[in-house]
Motif scaffolding. Structure first.
Motif, short mmCIF file in Angstrom:
data_model
loop_
_atom_site.label_atom_id
_atom_site.label_comp_id
_atom_site.label_asym_id
_atom_site.label_seq_id
_atom_site.Cartn_x
_atom_site.Cartn_y
_atom_site.Cartn_z
N CYS A 30 59.71 -1.01 44.39
CA CYS A 30 59.19 -2.06 45.28
C CYS A 30 57.78 -1.71 45.74
CB CYS A 30 60.11 -2.24 46.48
SG CYS A 30 61.73 -2.94 46.08
N TRP A 34 54.40 -3.90 44.92
CA TRP A 34 53.50 -4.33 45.99
C TRP A 34 52.07 -3.89 45.67
CZ3 TRP A 34 50.36 -1.38 49.15
CH2 TRP A 34 49.75 -2.06 50.22
N ALA A 99 52.76 -2.44 53.07
CA ALA A 99 53.87 -2.58 52.12
C ALA A 99 55.19 -2.63 52.87
CB ALA A 99 53.89 -1.41 51.13
#
Length: 204
Positions: A30, A34, A99
């Motif tokens: 993830c 990002w 993030a």
């Protein structure tokens, strides 16, 4: 769904990995995705730098307005001169820049939806960046930036907000020569995959 996610990831990584291991891999993926999306507003900084192992690299600077909400994510000094001497590295740099962090159930569910192999590949790319100490976040006043960098960044940020709050600059070192055109996610993927393949495999 969560059990299916764990089963999928364990089948790819080995049965000895735990739910915590799976969560960590998905969070890394993830974070990488990002970072990949942010490259659209990045500019090339240093054209000749190097990674931790000496690999030649270029740096890409990603600017973010250092809003009070973002600054609350770290222990940034109140004094501007002192604040400019501070920095954050690695995954913490991404988090301080904005993030999102994912809760465990959300992350595992997302891992299932996106596919185990894709998760592992993006996690490995991000781990390479961490191993090479390729991510650093610093705070800067817009007036103290080098003129060339200030000019490039000025096209991406509203002047008033940058003047009022300062900037967070997330510097990403990429093992590559200068890109043809603006940095983008496909360029980052290709650079990291090429250099990760030529690294020796750790013993054991």
């Amino acid at each position: 769904m969560i059990l299916r996610t764990l089963s999928l990831l364990r089948s790819l990584q080995g049965a000895h990995h735990t739910a915590t291991d799976a969560q960590a891999r998905i969070q890394q993926a993830c974070d990488y995705r990002w970072l990949r999306r942010q490259l659209g507003h990045g500019v090339v900084g240093a054209r000749q730098t190097s990674l931790a192992d000496g690999t030649p690299a270029v740096s890409v600077v990603l600017p973010f307005v250092a809003t009070p909400a973002r600054r609350r994510g770290g222990r940034w000094p109140q004094d501007p001169d002192e604040r400019e001497r501070c920095f954050v590295e690695g995954a913490h740099a991404c988090r301080a820049a904005g993030a999102p962090g994912y809760r465990k159930l959300e992350s595992l569910s997302q891992g299932l939806a996106q596919g185990g192999m894709a998760i592992l590949k993006d996690a490995a790319r991000f781990q390479y960046l961490l191993d090479q100490q390729a991510l650093r976040l610093s705070w800067r006043r817009s007036g103290t930036l080098p003129p060339d960098l200030a000019r490039q960044l000025g096209r991406h940020l509203p002047d008033g907000d940058a003047e009022r709050h300062g900037l967070f600059l997330l510097t990403l070192k990429v093992p590559a020569s200068l890109p043809e055109g603006s940095p983008n996610g496909a360029w980052l993927d290709g650079c990291l995959d090429r250099y990760r393949r030529i690294l020796p495999t750790p013993a054991g």
